[in-house]
Design a protein around this motif. Structure first.
Motif, PDB file in Angstrom:
ATOM      1  N   LYS A 168       0.823  -1.214   0.000  1.00  0.00           N
ATOM      2  CA  LYS A 168       0.000   0.000   0.000  1.00  0.00           C
ATOM      3  C   LYS A 168       0.853   1.259   0.000  1.00  0.00           C
ATOM      4  N   LYS A 169       2.018   1.210   0.661  1.00  0.00           N
ATOM      5  CA  LYS A 169       2.920   2.363   0.668  1.00  0.00           C
ATOM      6  C   LYS A 169       3.435   2.661  -0.729  1.00  0.00           C
ATOM      7  N   VAL A 170       3.751   1.610  -1.480  1.00  0.00           N
ATOM      8  CA  VAL A 170       4.218   1.798  -2.858  1.00  0.00           C
ATOM      9  C   VAL A 170       3.111   2.436  -3.688  1.00  0.00           C
ATOM     10  N   LEU A 171       1.909   1.903  -3.575  1.00  0.00           N
ATOM     11  CA  LEU A 171       0.797   2.425  -4.368  1.00  0.00           C
ATOM     12  C   LEU A 171       0.447   3.860  -3.971  1.00  0.00           C
ATOM     13  N   ALA A 172       0.571   4.180  -2.696  1.00  0.00           N
ATOM     14  CA  ALA A 172       0.302   5.550  -2.245  1.00  0.00           C
ATOM     15  C   ALA A 172       1.341   6.510  -2.795  1.00  0.00           C
ATOM     16  N   ALA A 173       2.595   6.098  -2.824  1.00  0.00           N
ATOM     17  CA  ALA A 173       3.656   6.945  -3.372  1.00  0.00           C
ATOM     18  C   ALA A 173       3.472   7.141  -4.870  1.00  0.00           C
ATOM     19  N   VAL A 174       3.019   6.101  -5.560  1.00  0.00           N
ATOM     20  CA  VAL A 174       2.758   6.213  -6.997  1.00  0.00           C
ATOM     21  C   VAL A 174       1.617   7.189  -7.241  1.00  0.00           C
TER      22      VAL A 174
END
Length: 87
Positions: free
Chosen positions: A33-39
């Motif tokens: 989820k952190k990766v997707l939020a940063a994207v």
């Protein structure tokens, strides 16, 4: 409830192992989820850093037998594709 002593012990150890697996799965989902939020925030540096951490957790979960290797491969591919589309 089991009556046999060894089965009582198995119940305890199974519960302990279950708690560990659940916490590791939860940490992995959080890192995804952190990766997707940063994207979504268009922050490439943060996305790449979170992706590297996520890949490490995916590889560890495969090594421990928590997830299948195809699951990890699919997730890595999906996240890398999202990061590449951002550029």
């Amino acid at each position: 409830m089991p009556q046999i002593e060894s089965q009582k012990k198995r119940v305890k150890t199974n519960n302990k192992a279950h708690k560990l697996i659940v916490s590791q799965k939860s940490a992995l989902k959080t890192s995804i989820k952190k990766v997707l939020a940063a994207v979504e925030a268009n922050d490439k540096e943060a996305a790449v850093a979170a992706y590297n951490d996520c890949c490490s957790k995916l590889d560890k979960s495969v090594a421990k037998g928590i997830h299948h290797k195809n699951y990890a491969s699919r997730q890595k591919s999906r996240l890398q594709l999202a990061i590449n589309k951002m550029a």
